[in-house]
Design a protein around this motif. Sequence first.
Motif, mmCIF file in Angstrom:
data_model
loop_
_atom_site.group_PDB
_atom_site.id
_atom_site.type_symbol
_atom_site.label_atom_id
_atom_site.label_comp_id
_atom_site.label_asym_id
_atom_site.label_seq_id
_atom_site.Cartn_x
_atom_site.Cartn_y
_atom_site.Cartn_z
ATOM 1 N N UNK A 39 -5.596 7.381 -9.011
ATOM 2 C CA UNK A 39 -5.483 5.850 -8.770
ATOM 3 C C UNK A 39 -4.274 5.639 -7.841
ATOM 4 N N UNK A 169 4.163 4.352 -20.378
ATOM 5 C CA UNK A 169 3.995 3.766 -19.183
ATOM 6 C C UNK A 169 3.032 3.232 -18.407
ATOM 7 N N UNK A 170 1.878 3.156 -19.329
ATOM 8 C CA UNK A 170 0.311 2.776 -18.793
ATOM 9 C C UNK A 170 0.673 1.424 -17.975
ATOM 10 N N UNK A 171 1.595 0.344 -18.344
ATOM 11 C CA UNK A 171 1.350 -0.708 -17.796
ATOM 12 C C UNK A 171 2.151 -0.696 -16.191
ATOM 13 N N UNK A 172 3.366 -0.277 -16.244
ATOM 14 C CA UNK A 172 3.700 -0.282 -14.951
ATOM 15 C C UNK A 172 3.142 0.720 -13.996
ATOM 16 N N UNK A 174 0.040 1.207 -13.930
ATOM 17 C CA UNK A 174 -1.311 0.634 -13.295
ATOM 18 C C UNK A 174 -1.074 -0.348 -12.253
ATOM 19 N N UNK A 175 0.131 -1.296 -12.555
ATOM 20 C CA UNK A 175 0.317 -2.252 -11.445
ATOM 21 C C UNK A 175 0.872 -1.575 -10.370
ATOM 22 N N UNK A 177 0.024 1.539 -9.022
ATOM 23 C CA UNK A 177 -1.207 2.001 -8.328
ATOM 24 C C UNK A 177 -2.091 0.985 -7.997
ATOM 25 N N UNK A 178 -2.115 -0.381 -8.472
ATOM 26 C CA UNK A 178 -3.015 -1.447 -7.827
ATOM 27 C C UNK A 178 -2.466 -2.039 -6.672
ATOM 28 N N UNK A 179 -1.406 -2.517 -6.983
ATOM 29 C CA UNK A 179 -0.386 -3.395 -5.904
ATOM 30 C C UNK A 179 1.079 -3.040 -5.981
ATOM 31 N N UNK A 181 3.238 -3.987 -3.663
ATOM 32 C CA UNK A 181 4.213 -4.916 -3.149
ATOM 33 C C UNK A 181 4.285 -6.281 -4.205
ATOM 34 N N UNK A 182 3.255 -6.390 -5.143
ATOM 35 C CA UNK A 182 3.425 -7.213 -6.330
ATOM 36 C C UNK A 182 4.265 -6.660 -7.293
ATOM 37 N N UNK A 184 6.748 -4.297 -6.745
ATOM 38 C CA UNK A 184 8.342 -4.310 -6.369
ATOM 39 C C UNK A 184 8.737 -5.733 -6.468
ATOM 40 N N UNK A 185 7.967 -6.871 -6.118
ATOM 41 C CA UNK A 185 8.510 -8.198 -6.137
ATOM 42 C C UNK A 185 8.770 -8.674 -7.523
ATOM 43 N N UNK A 186 7.862 -8.008 -8.533
ATOM 44 C CA UNK A 186 8.057 -8.680 -10.015
ATOM 45 C C UNK A 186 9.281 -7.797 -10.705
ATOM 46 N N UNK B 86 14.302 -12.127 -10.181
ATOM 47 C CA UNK B 86 12.976 -11.697 -10.005
ATOM 48 C C UNK B 86 12.161 -12.259 -11.040
ATOM 49 N N UNK B 98 -4.518 -4.567 -1.047
ATOM 50 C CA UNK B 98 -5.005 -3.761 -2.018
ATOM 51 C C UNK B 98 -6.399 -3.016 -1.971
ATOM 52 N N UNK B 102 -10.484 -1.039 -7.117
ATOM 53 C CA UNK B 102 -9.777 -0.475 -8.473
ATOM 54 C C UNK B 102 -10.118 -0.877 -9.633
ATOM 55 N N UNK B 115 3.225 -8.765 -17.618
ATOM 56 C CA UNK B 115 3.794 -7.568 -18.000
ATOM 57 C C UNK B 115 5.228 -7.261 -18.061
#
Lengths: 349, 260
Positions: A39, A169-172, A174-175, A177-179, A181-182, A184-186, B86, B98, B102, B115
């Motif tokens: 991914x 670690x599945x949530x971070x 996933x995020x 791999x998908x996006x 920029x988002x 890092x920003x969050x 943040x 993106x 996916x 999250x």
Amino acid sequence: MSAFLAALLLQSGYNAALVAVGATLLGLAAGAAGTFMVLRKRALVADAMAHATLPGVALAFLVMVALGGEGRALSGLMVGAALTALLGLLAVEALTARTRLPEDAAIGATLSVAFGAGIVLLTVIQTLSAGQQAGLEGFLLGSTAGMLRADAMTVAAGGVIAGAVIFALRRPMTVVAFDEGFATASGIDVRRTDLATMLLVLFVTVAGLRIVGLVLIVALLIIPAVAARFWTDRVSVLLLVAAAIGGLSGWIGTALSAAAPGLPAGPLVVLTATAIFVLSLLFAPRRGAIARAVATRRGAPRLDRREGALWVALRHADPNSPLLSRDDGRTPLSALLPPDRLAAIEGKA
Amino acid sequence: MNAIGRFPEVLPSIEESPLAIRGLSASYDGKPAVLDADMTVVPGTLTAIVGPNGAGKSTLLKAALGLSPRQSGEVTVFGQPLARMRHRLAYVPQRASVDWDFPVRVIDVAMMGLHRELGLLGRVKPRHRARAEAALQRTGTLDLAQRQIGQLSGGQQQRVFLARALAQGADLFLLDEPFAGVDAATEETIMDVLKSLRDEGKSVVCVHHDLSTVADYFDRVLLLNRRVLAEGPAPVVLTTRNLQATYGGRLSAGQLAGVA
């Protein structure tokens, strides 16, 4: 065939059963870890790491012999493999970040240099220990012969640890791999998450050296995830399906190997995974090739001719219309125009 | 607080400003993209970052958020360093950034907004799901919740991105080209949501390229072409002179007349 069935049912002896259980656990871990790697589009980096394990295995053997040890202790060889694999990973990252080499070139360079060094060391070892076989060639394509209980336990423990880390670690992952920029920003640390993903892959690679071999381990990381993608649109399900496909490949592949002792285990495991991939490609509902062919034949044409004609008519009727900037090939004109104007244009279409 | 449209205005102090940028310089692919930019977001307003292609609009936003490297500059969010704040900001990247193939569904994307709150091992409870669904409802995408995101139109994808930001429950929203390549219905929906956020006292910053809508949509404008050329209430900033300074000779008289 009956030998294969016996191996599949763990009936062909203690050693074969050990191998089957070890390979299944390894496949589970490889399928799951490989999912995030695929991914994140880092599959080739894993191949560089896998090839970079060879000099580590050879060096560890030499060190253990020099210290008066057995030389073939799997745990020692795995530590050596992990160290040089890590060096390989760092080399790829440094070459990509610090030079003008693109990542694929950096991967190719690292992979071939490391593999070349490993083969040289392997040859040296063979000349040194002319009388006794070191048996390190088994790490190239994997071998299940002479696997000990401790070896199987090492592989199994690796699989369990990898599974636990993936779950946490599945949530971070996933995020990221998908996006990116988002993420890092969050506030997700993308670098550390990527590092965790690749360390996980390294861990599975090293655990799988004995059974699948370093040349083909990357296939066991990639193929289950790619095959599983045909069956689901959700990461959580994808993880489980990929793990299942990996586990099944390990189990069936080692059973085949036990039934035909001349054949190396690695290629058989990978060919089993490939067979599952082909079946998925053909028969998966919705995303499979057959389902798609049926849907295309039955369903509407991919390009909506009427919509296309409407946009063309608008372009002719009013070349300066501000609406034309909205023609992105997706937006229906009916969403933008009141019905009466649409009818007027359609009359001309 | 300063009245919108009054000029000279009293800018909020750095402590009060949802996003204050001072002296930010950043390069993109080795070329300088933004030079010494200042920006002070006024609480409870809609602000547009406007400028020609390649003016560094997205780079300013990304460098401020730490998504791309910056050479210099200070960034504070509600008076605090960004790293500690943040959780109070939500970022909506460009849709093209993106891979829409996916394997996530619409509801999964909205859940990504939660999250941070869920942490690594926190279980998804009904109230979390309810918040994600409320965010989808607000952007008119709740009925698409179970679809894979690649099956959506460009406008629907953009609305799902906005929903993810809403689910974060932030006070500052930063959007990169939210109206690029979306249909009219989506543009209207997004604008309604942004206005309602503003009316709740939240602050919104958009990178925007459509001059014909700037004055209608936004309270405040920052004109950027590598450097900041003007920042202030939209009617004050959007003058022919400022726009010509920003766009050089690239604007036709018609385009200018539509704005200034």
